[in-house]
Scaffold this active site. Structure first.
Site, PDB file in Angstrom:
ATOM      1  CD  GLU A  57     -73.226  -6.152 -17.092  1.00 37.68           C
ATOM      2  OE1 GLU A  57     -74.194  -6.255 -16.338  1.00 37.68           O
ATOM      3  OE2 GLU A  57     -72.124  -5.731 -16.716  1.00 37.68           O
TER       4      GLU A  57
ATOM      5  NE  ARG B  67     -75.572  -1.329  -1.706  1.00 39.82           N
ATOM      6  CZ  ARG B  67     -76.218  -1.429  -2.864  1.00 39.82           C
ATOM      7  NH1 ARG B  67     -77.341  -0.790  -3.050  1.00 39.82           N
ATOM      8  NH2 ARG B  67     -75.735  -2.175  -3.827  1.00 39.82           N
TER       9      ARG B  67
END
Length: 186
Positions: free
Chosen positions: A96, A59
């Site tokens: 993460e 994007r």
């Protein structure tokens, strides 16, 4: 004036329960809103002599090319492994729950070039921080980072604090109402 916040659709529980997704496809479909968004993302950097605008897939590409045109700069794509066909610089980084890698052509950004990094969304800042590190590996000067949307409670701006950051729309993750930065209405 275009109120860009009106072109961001809130979709609760997407892609999973508890997530409020900020959908920009209505903005992309409206020529005036898309133009206004690119202009607002470029505005703080107009007089900063940007050589190259860079963005990570996918994007970020949507906004990086029109911002580059606005600034009279080139556009350099930053991609995941296996997507670029030439000699590469790579940067691996931790997420993460695992790791990832970004790559750029060795001739995409030259030493000393002034670079603006673009993305549609600033959340935790991990991907854009990796873009900055990758381009610094190329000896580029990171002039700043510009985002359409900033999800303020996720800490991305703090993570990118060594760099000048600009966001057009800022959202408090707990609220459906937006807090517009000064350039939110263009």
């Amino acid at each position: 004036m275009v109120d860009l916040a009106k072109f961001v659709r809130d979709i609760p529980d997407y892609p999973k329960p508890g997530i409020l997704f900020r959908d920009i496809t209505p903005m992309l479909a409206d020529p005036a809103a898309l133009k206004a968004a690119a202009e607002a993302m470029a505005a703080p950097f107009v007089d900063m002599k940007i050589d190259v605008v860079a963005a990570a897939e996918a994007r970020g590409f949507i906004f990086a090319a029109p911002v580059a045109i606005q600034l009279g700069a080139g556009f350099v794509p930053i991609r995941k492994p296996g997507k670029l066909p030439f000699d590469l610089h790579s940067f691996a980084y931790e997420l993460e729950y695992g790791s990832d890698e970004l790559q750029v052509h060795v001739d995409g950004v030259k030493a000393g070039q002034r670079v603006l990094i673009i993305d549609d969304l600033l959340a935790t800042g991990g991907t854009v921080e990796a873009c900055c590190r990758l381009l610094e590996k190329c000896d580029a000067e990171i002039v700043g980072c510009s985002f359409l949307i900033h999800l303020a409670k996720l800490g991305g701006q703090e993570r990118l604090s060594p760099y000048k950051c600009h966001s057009v729309l800022t959202y408090d993750q707990d609220d459906l109402e937006s807090e517009l930065s000064p350039s939110g209405r263009v």
